[in-house]
Design a protein around this motif. Structure first.
Motif, PDB file in Angstrom:
ATOM      1  N   ASP A  18       0.805  -1.223   0.000  1.00  0.00           N
ATOM      2  CA  ASP A  18       0.000   0.000   0.000  1.00  0.00           C
ATOM      3  C   ASP A  18       0.836   1.270   0.000  1.00  0.00           C
ATOM      4  OD1 ASP A  18       0.925  -0.191   2.596  1.00  0.00           O
ATOM      5  OD2 ASP A  18      -1.032   0.084   3.549  1.00  0.00           O
ATOM      6  N   ARG A  19       1.952   1.253   0.730  1.00  0.00           N
ATOM      7  CA  ARG A  19       2.833   2.417   0.781  1.00  0.00           C
ATOM      8  C   ARG A  19       4.155   1.998   1.391  1.00  0.00           C
ATOM      9  NH1 ARG A  19       0.248   1.914   5.408  1.00  0.00           N
ATOM     10  NH2 ARG A  19       0.694   3.161   7.267  1.00  0.00           N
ATOM     11  N   ASN A  21       6.118   3.253   3.676  1.00  0.00           N
ATOM     12  CA  ASN A  21       6.378   4.147   4.805  1.00  0.00           C
ATOM     13  C   ASN A  21       7.415   3.523   5.730  1.00  0.00           C
ATOM     14  OD1 ASN A  21       4.425   2.137   5.530  1.00  0.00           O
ATOM     15  ND2 ASN A  21       4.067   3.250   7.424  1.00  0.00           N
ATOM     16  N   GLY A  47       1.788   2.478  -3.312  1.00  0.00           N
ATOM     17  CA  GLY A  47       0.972   3.681  -3.294  1.00  0.00           C
ATOM     18  C   GLY A  47       1.755   4.864  -2.758  1.00  0.00           C
ATOM     19  N   THR A  48       1.040   5.851  -2.256  1.00  0.00           N
ATOM     20  CA  THR A  48       1.669   7.077  -1.771  1.00  0.00           C
ATOM     21  C   THR A  48       1.739   7.077  -0.249  1.00  0.00           C
ATOM     22  OG1 THR A  48      -0.496   8.158  -1.837  1.00  0.00           O
ATOM     23  CG2 THR A  48       0.940   8.457  -3.734  1.00  0.00           C
ATOM     24  N   VAL A  49       2.780   7.713   0.262  1.00  0.00           N
ATOM     25  CA  VAL A  49       2.970   7.844   1.708  1.00  0.00           C
ATOM     26  C   VAL A  49       2.344   9.159   2.152  1.00  0.00           C
ATOM     27  CG1 VAL A  49       4.652   7.987   3.579  1.00  0.00           C
ATOM     28  CG2 VAL A  49       5.099   6.512   1.598  1.00  0.00           C
ATOM     29  N   PRO A  50       1.368   9.135   3.048  1.00  0.00           N
ATOM     30  CA  PRO A  50       0.706  10.372   3.462  1.00  0.00           C
ATOM     31  C   PRO A  50       1.607  11.260   4.303  1.00  0.00           C
ATOM     32  CG  PRO A  50      -0.089   8.534   4.775  1.00  0.00           C
ATOM     33  CD  PRO A  50       0.790   7.945   3.711  1.00  0.00           C
ATOM     34  N   ASP A  55       8.960   8.458   4.486  1.00  0.00           N
ATOM     35  CA  ASP A  55       8.893   7.752   3.211  1.00  0.00           C
ATOM     36  C   ASP A  55      10.177   6.949   3.002  1.00  0.00           C
ATOM     37  OD1 ASP A  55       8.602   6.914   0.603  1.00  0.00           O
ATOM     38  OD2 ASP A  55       7.899   8.845  -0.142  1.00  0.00           O
ATOM     39  N   SER A  74      -3.309   4.121  -0.801  1.00  0.00           N
ATOM     40  CA  SER A  74      -2.647   4.430   0.455  1.00  0.00           C
ATOM     41  C   SER A  74      -3.337   3.648   1.547  1.00  0.00           C
ATOM     42  CB  SER A  74      -2.686   5.939   0.739  1.00  0.00           C
ATOM     43  OG  SER A  74      -1.840   6.251   1.831  1.00  0.00           O
ATOM     44  N   ARG A  75      -3.040   3.974   2.791  1.00  0.00           N
ATOM     45  CA  ARG A  75      -3.569   3.180   3.898  1.00  0.00           C
ATOM     46  C   ARG A  75      -5.071   3.363   4.101  1.00  0.00           C
ATOM     47  NH1 ARG A  75      -2.476   4.193  10.311  1.00  0.00           N
ATOM     48  NH2 ARG A  75      -3.411   2.274  11.079  1.00  0.00           N
TER      49      ARG A  75
END
Length: 432
Positions: A18-19, A21, A47-50, A55, A74-75
């Motif tokens: 998902d990311r 992180n 995916g993207t890290v919020p 990161d 993302s999560r």
């Protein structure tokens, strides 16, 4: 290891996360994406890290891996997850994976659903001949308690049961305790689907040691340091550690004999940073707690710490404890998830904590017991050294990155040789 499944071209593997992180799962996904290039062609999809989370995409790039990014993934649960499934499906159509391997809850859901579509949305499927593609899911931890409300948790358990039954060939867990929780307690999956595959950690420090780190943080050479490494989020339960640390300092202040000077070092960042800094002020710990924020090279810091602590409410197998053990540091942790599988032989129980070969454990919400455990080990230097030496030997033997990569390669070969009836025994996968 048989090469019958890779005679002509490398095995195509799509790994979905998902990311990337900060944390053990991201390291795991990167390590297991770097397989033998002659035998495997691995694509890492992420995916993207919020905001508020460190990161670790840099780790993949340093390993020569350029992740394919799906920005909507993302999560957090979102209506955009339907779009994510569609994008993953299109990626799979281009990549033509023979194995789809998902990691963690969110990617495990969207990735397995997309893999199902990839297998069955084909003209041949109309006569029940889907594309050949094995689906593997890895639980790094789980979200079946201490994350969400009881109602929401029941929904997630139901989803995981459905995914395990109809959308998954093999389920990897990272400890015996985690297998017991997920399979036996929560009744997710069938016993024959599970493989226990311990984590692998890269113990090689990629950068020179920072010998002036203590000085930079304002920590004296003779101060005893308790380190906790991880995201500053609710499930890590830092607040309990702060309360236990306050109790510990009060005990030392009232002791008749000279007590050691102790610092708590909080390594990591996250959404609770401000709240924890406020708690430190409230508990009169401002001068005793050091917040380092996110540190790219955490391995370089373990030598500056005397004791590694973890106070989580829920865990899989925490990489920070394994890393600390590899540097001969004893550990004190709440007895959750796969933690007890790291502790070695159990010993006596004293005032709310249990002695093990590699450290101590307590209940997950008992600050007073955690404080007593800290006090006990801080005042027992010889025992700390014994625990640290035993922990180091255990970590280096059982949790190497090389062992993990070998386990994954063996599993993938077995999946391709016997995609419908995989009968790998645990002893064949896990190096003892």
């Amino acid at each position: 290891m048989s090469n019958s499944s890779v005679k002509d071209q490398p095995v195509r593997v799509a790994r979905v996360m998902d990311r990337l992180n900060v944390g053990g799962p991201a390291k795991h996904a990167v390590f297991t994406s770097k397989l033998n290039a002659d035998e495997f062609e691995v694509t890492l999809i992420s995916g993207t890290v919020p905001a508020g989370e460190g990161d670790m995409t840099y780790l993949a790039r340093e390993a020569g891996i350029e992740p394919l990014i799906i920005k909507e993934m993302s999560r957090a649960i979102s209506p955009l997850d339907v779009l994510v499934i569609g994008k993953l499906f299109r990626r799979f159509l281009r990549l033509k994976p023979q194995i789809v391997h998902t990691h963690k809850a969110k990617a495990g859901t969207v990735g397995r659903l997309a893999a199902f579509l990839y297998k069955w949305l084909t003209p041949a499927a109309l006569i029940f001949k889907p594309r050949k593609c094995s689906v593997v899911h890895t639980f790094h931890g789980h979200i079946f308690h201490s994350y969400f409300s009881p109602a929401k948790t029941r929904v997630f358990i139901a989803i995981e049961r459905l995914l395990a039954r109809f959308f998954t060939d093999k389920i990897i867990v990272i400890s015996d305790e985690q297998r017991r929780e997920i399979c036996d307690d929560f009744r997710i999956g069938r016993p024959e689907q599970f493989l226990v595959m311990p984590l692998g950690v890269d113990f090689q420090d990629p950068e020179p040691q920072n010998h002036t780190w203590r000085e930079e943080q304002g920590i004296a050479a003779d101060e005893f340091t308790i380190g906790i490494v991880g995201r500053l989020c609710e499930v890590k339960n830092h607040a309990m550690l702060f309360k236990a640390f306050r109790i510990l300092l009060d005990e030392f202040e009232h002791a008749e004999k000279t007590s050691p000077r102790v610092r708590l070092v909080v390594i990591g960042d996250g959404e609770l940073r401000g709240e924890l800094e406020s708690l430190a002020r409230e508990l009169r710990l401002t001068d005793q707690v050091v917040f380092t924020g996110f540190c790219k090279n955490v391995l370089a810091l373990y030598k500056h710490l005397d004791l590694i602590a973890l106070t989580s409410l829920n865990e899989g197998t925490p990489v920070t404890l394994i890393e600390g053990m590899a540097f001969a540091r004893p550990i004190i942790s709440t007895a959750v998830g796969g933690v007890v599988d790291l502790m070695g032989k159990p010993g006596a129980t004293k005032e709310g904590f249990t002695l093990w070969a590699h450290g101590l454990t307590t209940a997950s919400r008992d600050a007073e017991s955690f404080a007593r455990a800290l006090h006990f080990l801080i005042t027992q230097p010889e025992l700390r050294n014994e625990m640290g030496e035993a922990a180091q030997k255990f970590a280096l033997e059982k949790y190497s990155k090389k062992r993990l990569v070998g386990d994954i390669e063996t599993l993938y070969h077995e999946l391709l040789e016997k995609p419908q009836r995989l009968k790998v025994q645990q002893s064949e996968i896990v190096s003892q």
